[in-house]
Structures are given as structure tokens and as C-alpha cells.
Design an enzyme around this catalytic site. Structure first.
Site, PDB file in Angstrom:
ATOM      1  N   TYR A  56      -5.351  95.709 106.088  1.00 36.30           N
ATOM      2  CA  TYR A  56      -3.978  96.061 106.461  1.00 36.30           C
ATOM      3  C   TYR A  56      -3.319  96.739 105.272  1.00 36.30           C
ATOM      4  O   TYR A  56      -3.073  96.115 104.234  1.00 36.30           O
ATOM      5  CB  TYR A  56      -3.166  94.818 106.823  1.00 36.30           C
ATOM      6  CG  TYR A  56      -3.605  94.073 108.064  1.00 36.30           C
ATOM      7  CD1 TYR A  56      -4.545  94.584 108.940  1.00 36.30           C
ATOM      8  CD2 TYR A  56      -3.059  92.831 108.361  1.00 36.30           C
ATOM      9  CE1 TYR A  56      -4.932  93.888 110.077  1.00 36.30           C
ATOM     10  CE2 TYR A  56      -3.439  92.134 109.492  1.00 36.30           C
ATOM     11  CZ  TYR A  56      -4.375  92.661 110.344  1.00 36.30           C
ATOM     12  OH  TYR A  56      -4.748  91.964 111.465  1.00 36.30           O
ATOM     13  N   SER A 201      -1.224  90.059 119.051  1.00 38.78           N
ATOM     14  CA  SER A 201      -0.532  90.954 119.994  1.00 38.78           C
ATOM     15  C   SER A 201      -0.051  90.209 121.235  1.00 38.78           C
ATOM     16  O   SER A 201      -0.241  90.690 122.363  1.00 38.78           O
ATOM     17  CB  SER A 201      -1.440  92.126 120.399  1.00 38.78           C
ATOM     18  OG  SER A 201      -1.720  92.939 119.291  1.00 38.78           O
ATOM     19  N   PRO A 202       0.570  89.040 121.067  1.00 41.70           N
ATOM     20  CA  PRO A 202       1.031  88.289 122.239  1.00 41.70           C
ATOM     21  C   PRO A 202       2.183  88.960 122.965  1.00 41.70           C
ATOM     22  O   PRO A 202       2.506  88.579 124.093  1.00 41.70           O
ATOM     23  CB  PRO A 202       1.461  86.950 121.639  1.00 41.70           C
ATOM     24  CG  PRO A 202       1.890  87.288 120.251  1.00 41.70           C
ATOM     25  CD  PRO A 202       0.935  88.361 119.808  1.00 41.70           C
ATOM     26  N   LEU A 203       2.786  89.966 122.327  1.00 37.38           N
ATOM     27  CA  LEU A 203       3.882  90.708 122.951  1.00 37.38           C
ATOM     28  C   LEU A 203       3.458  92.132 123.312  1.00 37.38           C
ATOM     29  O   LEU A 203       4.295  93.032 123.423  1.00 37.38           O
ATOM     30  CB  LEU A 203       5.099  90.733 122.023  1.00 37.38           C
ATOM     31  CG  LEU A 203       5.689  89.349 121.722  1.00 37.38           C
ATOM     32  CD1 LEU A 203       6.809  89.451 120.694  1.00 37.38           C
ATOM     33  CD2 LEU A 203       6.189  88.685 123.000  1.00 37.38           C
ATOM     34  N   ARG A 205       1.952  94.456 121.690  1.00 41.96           N
ATOM     35  CA  ARG A 205       2.305  95.415 120.635  1.00 41.96           C
ATOM     36  C   ARG A 205       3.711  95.975 120.839  1.00 41.96           C
ATOM     37  O   ARG A 205       3.974  97.162 120.651  1.00 41.96           O
ATOM     38  CB  ARG A 205       1.263  96.532 120.545  1.00 41.96           C
ATOM     39  CG  ARG A 205      -0.134  96.005 120.246  1.00 41.96           C
ATOM     40  CD  ARG A 205      -1.094  97.118 119.920  1.00 41.96           C
ATOM     41  NE  ARG A 205      -2.449  96.611 119.762  1.00 41.96           N
ATOM     42  CZ  ARG A 205      -2.964  96.099 118.631  1.00 41.96           C
ATOM     43  NH1 ARG A 205      -2.211  96.030 117.555  1.00 41.96           N
ATOM     44  NH2 ARG A 205      -4.202  95.660 118.591  1.00 41.96           N
ATOM     45  N   GLY A 206       4.607  95.078 121.246  1.00 43.78           N
ATOM     46  CA  GLY A 206       6.014  95.434 121.362  1.00 43.78           C
ATOM     47  C   GLY A 206       6.456  95.826 122.749  1.00 43.78           C
ATOM     48  O   GLY A 206       7.647  95.744 123.067  1.00 43.78           O
TER      49      GLY A 206
END
Length: 326
Positions: A56, A201-203, A205-206
């Protein structure tokens, strides 16, 4: 904050962790001062699991966490990932024992710590048997440099092979309302082995927050600009799911992000979401999901709002999809 354990014999961690990838530019520009303030607010709000990776920002993400969290080291569970390296063609798997040993020492320096609590093999290297890669990580455990071993984006069969070499405490993979592939094989395998599922990424990726619209233009350097799921017809179809989720959230006086995270928290104490953000307002909204209890009727309505096939479009481009173990 409620806590759970990272695997049957793992450390106690907060039910919601913090994914830190976006703090060094994976979704466009990030303000390093705001990112640091977000990390500290998360800590003071009860978050104990902080997740990063050595790739990252080419190490910058680990350096940020090391700088901010070093004074609070005994209060946190630090997780980082390795096992990929950057080339002119992009990231490629790198699972040789020599590479993993060197990568661990570099991460320890950047994180300003003597041990990594959870060390993930981010991708399986097809040129190296998983037993060799996990064996190298097991040696790092024996040396005291690593506490627990995790894997990321692996099949159930590979997980079992790895676990036969050394106990695997967690598997990190994408899991959300519209990405539920783990429920078929991975989650049952994890539960049979006493390991946790760390949901990145539970959302979506926005997108599941409602912050992205049909006319949204991604910033330069934003990963989503090259991923099929977040563009074109696929994005438009997926935004219809977000609209339905937004209506359900309004009925509960909540935001779609809270609903999506509360849904994951309801999947079991061995499912640990790590929503990522580099901004304090988003962090506060995410953490509010801790207090949202969904009823059976809520869960049924949420499931009904999402097609059985989940989101349309691949979640990665062809190169990255090819690196996922299946």
C-alpha cells in the site's frame, strides 16, 4: 466496543477494524494529517484492529501507521500483508521464503515494532507451493517476529493445505452485501478450522455508502477507475441496489453505510469487517453501525433488495482477477 477473537486462540479485537489502504492514495488523494487523525480517533473510539499492507503506497501506509501507533503499540493489534511485489506490469505474487523473510523485516522497520500481530500472505504465488510460503511464515512465528498467520483471497482447498502446515487464524477477503462468494465454501471451511473471516471492502469500495453517483468521475489514481464493477452499465445497475439500500436505511433513521456494516456484523462474531477510510466523518458513520441492531424483518428486506447474483461486473480488472486463488 464489542470484541471478538481473531481465530479460536487469537487475540481479542474490536468487532470493527480499520482498513488503512486509502490513507496513502489508492482512491485518489489523501491528506496525511487527516489520515493520522482518523487513526487516532479510531483508537480512542475503541478500534483495536488496524490493517495495512507492505504494497500500500509502496510502504508509505505502514510508515504512517508506525509513526502514529508506535506510542500506543500495546493497545492495538497490527495486521499487515505481504506476498506481492511491484513490477512494470503491476503487482505480481511473490511467495518465496527468501522474499517473505526480507519483506517481514522491512515491515517491522516501517511499523516501528518488534512483532507483527497478524501477518497475511496477500496472494498465492503459483510458482511456490503454499506449504513453502506458509512454512516460511511459520518460521517467523517461531522467531517471535509474527504472532498469527493469515491468508487473503484463497480457496477453501488452499486454506486447508496451508492450515495443515501451521494454524491459520484468519482469511481476509472481500465480503459485503453484494459480494457473497465466501458463503459457499470459504466461510464454512474457516468455521470448521476455528479461523476468522476479515471482510475487506465491506462498503463496496464506497458505493454502498451512496457517495458515488452515475455522473461521478473518479480522481486520478483511484483504483475504481479501472475496475469493471464501478464503471459503465455495471455501475448504473449496482447503483439501483444502493438506492434500495438507502430507502431501507432511511426507514431505520440510519445511513446505508451503517446498514451494510450492521448486516455484516449480524453474520456472526467470527466475521470482522474492516471498513476503510481516511476521514474522521466517515469513520464516525461507520462506527455508528455498532449500535444498530437489525431485526429479522430488516435482514429479510435487505436480502430482498440485493439480487441473488450480487453486484454486476468483475470486482477487479483482468490482471488482478488472475492473481486470486480459486
Amino acid at each position: 466496543m464489542d470484541t471478538t477473537t481473531l481465530g479460536a486462540d487469537g487475540p481479542a479485537v474490536s468487532r470493527l477494524g480499520l482498513g488503512c489502504m486509502s490513507m496513502t492514495g489508492s482512491y485518489g488523494r489523501a491528506d496525511p494529517d487527516e489520515a493520522a487523525a482518523t487513526v487516532l480517533e479510531a483508537l480512542e473510539s475503541g478500534v483495536t484492529l488496524f490493517d495495512t499492507g507492505d504494497f500500500y503506497g509502496d510502504g508509505a501506509n505502514e510508515e504512517l501507521l508506525g509513526r502514529v501507533l508506535a506510542p500506543h503499540r500495546e493497545r492495538v493489534v497490527l495486521a499487515t500483508k505481504t506476498g506481492v511485489r511491484r513490477t512494470n506490469e503491476g503487482l505480481v505474487p511473490a511467495g518465496s521464503p527468501a522474499y517473505l523473510r526480507g519483506a517481514c523485516d522491512a515491515s517491522l522497520r516501517r511499523l516501528r515494532t518488534e512483532h507483527i500481530d497478524v501477518y497475511y500472505l496477500a496472494r498465492i504465488d503459483p510458482a511456490v507451493p503454499v506449504e513453502e510460503s506458509v512454512g516460511a511464515l511459520a518460521d517467523l512465528v517461531a522467531q517471535g517476529k509474527v504472532g498469527r498467520i493469515g491468508l487473503s483471497e484463497v480457496s477453501a482447498a488452499t486454506l486447508r493445505r496451508a492450515h495443515a502446515v501451521h494454524p491459520i487464524s484468519a482469511v481476509q477477503t472481500e465480503y459485503s452485501l453484494w459480494e457473497r462468494h465466501v458463503e459457499t465454501d470459504i466461510l464454512p471451511a474457516l468455521r470448521s478450522l476455528g479461523a476468522a473471516l476479515v471482510a475487506y471492502s465491506p462498503l463496496g469500495r464506497g458505493l454502498l455508502t451512496g457517495a458515488v453517483h452515475a455522473t461521478t468521475r473518479y480522481e486520478r489514481g483511484d483504483f475504481r477507475a479501472t475496475a469493471p464493477r464501478y464503471n459503465g452499465d455495471a455501475r448504473n445497475a449496482n447503483l439501483a441496489i444502493v438506492d434500495a439500500l438507502t430507502r431501507l436505511a432511511a426507514a431505520r433513521n440510519a445511513t446505508p453505510a451503517r446498514i451494510a456494516l450492521a448486516w455484516l456484523l449480524a453474520r456472526g462474531s467470527d466475521v470482522i469487517p474492516i471498513p476503510g477510510t481516511s476521514r474522521r466523518p466517515h469513520l464516525r458513520d461507520n462506527l455508528a453501525a455498532r449500535d444498530l441492531r437489525l431485526t429479522a424483518a430488516d435482514l429479510g428486506a435487505i436480502d430482498a433488495a440485493v439480487p441473488d447474483a450480487g453486484a454486476q461486473g468483475a470486482r477487479y480488472g483482468d490482471h488482478s482477477i488472475g492473481m486470486i486463488d480459486r
